[in-house]
Design a protein around this motif. Structure first.
Motif, PDB file in Angstrom:
ATOM      1  N   ASP A   1      74.995  51.022  57.904  1.00 22.03           N
ATOM      2  CA  ASP A   1      74.141  49.981  57.324  1.00 22.03           C
ATOM      3  C   ASP A   1      74.771  49.296  56.130  1.00 22.03           C
ATOM      4  OD1 ASP A   1      74.060  52.054  55.501  1.00 22.03           O
ATOM      5  OD2 ASP A   1      71.895  51.937  55.155  1.00 22.03           O
ATOM      6  N   ARG A   2      76.069  49.541  55.895  1.00 20.34           N
ATOM      7  CA  ARG A   2      76.706  48.981  54.708  1.00 20.34           C
ATOM      8  C   ARG A   2      78.207  48.856  54.908  1.00 20.34           C
ATOM      9  NH1 ARG A   2      74.285  53.210  50.947  1.00 20.34           N
ATOM     10  NH2 ARG A   2      72.910  53.355  52.741  1.00 20.34           N
ATOM     11  N   SER A   3      78.828  48.105  54.012  1.00 17.44           N
ATOM     12  CA  SER A   3      80.274  47.918  54.018  1.00 17.44           C
ATOM     13  C   SER A   3      80.680  47.594  52.593  1.00 17.44           C
ATOM     14  CB  SER A   3      80.670  46.772  54.965  1.00 17.44           C
ATOM     15  OG  SER A   3      82.065  46.585  55.007  1.00 17.44           O
ATOM     16  N   PHE A   4      81.894  48.020  52.196  1.00 17.09           N
ATOM     17  CA  PHE A   4      82.308  47.821  50.807  1.00 17.09           C
ATOM     18  C   PHE A   4      83.547  46.937  50.642  1.00 17.09           C
ATOM     19  CE2 PHE A   4      80.154  52.040  50.745  1.00 17.09           C
ATOM     20  CZ  PHE A   4      79.046  51.659  50.010  1.00 17.09           C
ATOM     21  N   ASN A   5      84.378  46.830  51.673  1.00 17.63           N
ATOM     22  CA  ASN A   5      85.567  45.953  51.601  1.00 17.63           C
ATOM     23  C   ASN A   5      86.350  46.175  50.311  1.00 17.63           C
ATOM     24  OD1 ASN A   5      84.305  44.926  53.905  1.00 17.63           O
ATOM     25  ND2 ASN A   5      84.809  42.809  53.430  1.00 17.63           N
ATOM     26  N   LEU A   6      86.737  47.402  50.037  1.00 18.46           N
ATOM     27  CA  LEU A   6      87.381  47.746  48.766  1.00 18.46           C
ATOM     28  C   LEU A   6      88.886  47.569  48.772  1.00 18.46           C
ATOM     29  CD1 LEU A   6      85.383  50.976  47.810  1.00 18.46           C
ATOM     30  CD2 LEU A   6      85.004  48.626  47.046  1.00 18.46           C
TER      31      LEU A   6
END
Length: 401
Positions: A77-82
Motif C-alpha cells: 500500500d506504499r512506496s518510498f522511492n529512496l
C-alpha cells in the motif's frame, strides 16, 4: 509541442489507462507524445537505457525488502522511492518541451531524480502518494488497515526519509500539479506539501468507449455486475463490504431472485453464501467488458477510498448506471438520476440499503442512452486536451523545472 510522459507501467493499471487516453487526445490535437515506462511497451514507447532500467529494478527490490521487513504483505500500500536511478539525468538530455509525470512509484523516479530532470514539469496525481507519508492513500479511511505499530518502526523511518527528500526536492522543483478529481485537489491543498493549488482535469474516455453509440434500453437478463479485481488482497476496493451486504440479503431472502450477480477481474472471491445464480466471469478483454456493461442493469463500485475510478466512467459510457460509495472523487462521477446512485456511507449496511432501494425505486428512473449522454459530456476528451495544453503552457512559461 513535444511531451514525454513517465509512468511505471506502459499500459496496465488505472494510471496508464488514463495516461494513454490523454496521449491519444493530444496526438489528435497535433502534439507529439512519447511514453517512458519500466514495464511494457506501446507504439509511443521510448526505451529506457539499460543502466537506468537496472537501477530501477534494484531500487524496487530494495524497497520490497523494506516493506516485507516492515510487515507489509499482500498488495503493498506504499512506496518510498529512496534510491536514485539516474532517470532524471537521462530525461534532461532528451528533446522534449515538457515532462508529464504520472504514476512513478515502485522505485522509478526518486525525489532526487525528479530534481535533476531540468525541464518544465506537469504531474498528474493518480492517488495521494506524493502528498502523504509514502502510502498511496494516506487518508483516515485507510488507517484501520495500516501496519500494526510493533512492525511499523522501519516503515516510519522510511517515511521520514521520504518526507525529508520531498522537502528538499520541492525547494528546487515546482511542477504544475493536476488531479483527476476536485476531491484530490482539495487534499493536495490540505496536506500543504505543494505551494500552489492543483488543477482538476477529469480523466477522459477514448474512442473505444464511444458514449455516442446507441444501445438497447432493455436488457435480456437483470444483471448486477462488479469489477472484483483485488477484492481478495486489497481492502481499499471494499469488496468485503459488498460481499458482506449481499450475503446478509441472501440469508434474509431479500436478494432479488431475478437478478444475476456477475463478477469479473483477476484474483479470487469466496462465493460461499452468495446467490446461487452468481457468475464468475474471470479476466475479460476490453471488448468483453464493454459487452457486459451494455447488457447489465447496474455496476456496483464499493470502494473504501478512491480518486477517479476509470471503470465507473467506462460503465456509464455503455449506458450502465452505477451504484457506488460516497468516497474520494467518486461523487463527482455519480449524479443522482443521471448516471447513478450513492450509498449513504462506505459500510456494508449502507451498501445493502442502497441495493434494496435500487431494487424498489431507483432502477425505474434510468434509461441507458441518458446515462451514455452524461458520460459523453463529463469525460469529454476535447475538454481534457484543452486543459492539459493550458497546463503544459503554464509549466513552460513559468520555467517549472
Amino acid at each position: 509541442m513535444r511531451i514525454l510522459m513517465l509512468n511505471y507501467h506502459a499500459k496496465s493499471g488505472g494510471a496508464s489507462v488514463a495516461m494513454n487516453r490523454i496521449a491519444e487526445g493530444l496526438e489528435e490535437a497535433g502534439m507529439t507524445v512519447k511514453i517512458a515506462s519500466l514495464n511494457g511497451t506501446t507504439t509511443r514507447s521510448v526505451g529506457l537505457p539499460g543502466a537506468v532500467a537496472r537501477r530501477i529494478r534494484l531500487s524496487r527490490r530494495m524497497e520490497s525488502l523494506v516493506l516485507r521487513l516492515g510487515g507489509v504483505t499482500g498488495a503493498a500500500d506504499r512506496s518510498f522511492n529512496l534510491w536514485r536511478t539516474g532517470i532524471g539525468d537521462w530525461v534532461r538530455n532528451l528533446d522534449f518541451d515538457v515532462v508529464h509525470l504520472h504514476w512513478i512509484c515502485r522505485g522509478m523516479v526518486s525525489w532526487q531524480d525528479l530534481s535533476e530532470i531540468g525541464k518544465p514539469l506537469v504531474w498528474t496525481f493518480h492517488d495521494g502518494w506524493a502528498i502523504g507519508d509514502g502510502r498511496f492513500y494516506p487518508f483516515s479511511e485507510m488507517d484501520a488497515y495500516s501496519i500494526p505499530s510493533d512492525r511499523a518502526q522501519l516503515l516510519r523511518m522510511a517515511s521520514r526519509r521520504f518526507a525529508r527528500r520531498r522537502a528538499r526536492c520541492l525547494e528546487k522543483v515546482k511542477p504544475v500539479v493536476v488531479t483527476p478529481s476536485k476531491w484530490l485537489a482539495s487534499e493536495v491543498e490540505r496536506f500543504g506539501r505543494f505551494k500552489e493549488a492543483a488543477r482538476c482535469i477529469h480523466n477522459p474516455l477514448d474512442r473505444f468507449w464511444d458514449a455516442s453509440r446507441a444501445v438497447k434500453e432493455a436488457v435480456s437478463t437483470r444483471r448486477w455486475v462488479v469489477g472484483a479485481s483485488g477484492f481478495d488482497v486489497d481492502p481499499r476496493k471494499g469488496g468485503f463490504l459488498l460481499l458482506q451486504a449481499i450475503r446478509k440479503m441472501q440469508a434474509e431472502g431479500r436478494f432479488p431472485e431475478d437478478v444475476q450477480l456477475a463478477l469479473f477481474g483477476g484474483g479470487g472471491v469466496d462465493t460461499r453464501g452468495l446467490p446461487n445464480g452468481i457468475r464468475w466471469l474471470g479476466s475479460l478483454s476490453h471488448e468483453q467488458i464493454r459487452n457486459v456493461f451494455e447488457e447489465s442493469e447496474l455496476f456496483i463500485c464499493p470502494s473504501l477510498i478512491d480518486n477517479f475510478p476509470n471503470m465507473i466512467a467506462e460503465a456509464q459510457s455503455c449506458g450502465c448506471p452505477v451504484l457506488a460509495t460516497p468516497v474520494g472523487g467518486v461523487p463527482e462521477m455519480v449524479e443522482r438520476g443521471a448516471s447513478g446512485e450513492l450509498s449513504l456511507s462506505a459500510s456494508a449496511e449502507s451498501i445493502e440499503a442502497a441495493m434494496l432501494q435500487w431494487e424498489s425505486e431507483w432502477r425505474f428512473q434510468y434509461r441507458k442512452n441518458a446515462v451514455k449522454a452524461f458520460a459523453k459530456k463529463r469525460y469529454d476528451v476535447a475538454e481534457s486536451v484543452r486543459l492539459h495544453q493550458e497546463a503544459y503552457e503554464m509549466a513552460g512559461r513559468d520555467g517549472r523545472a
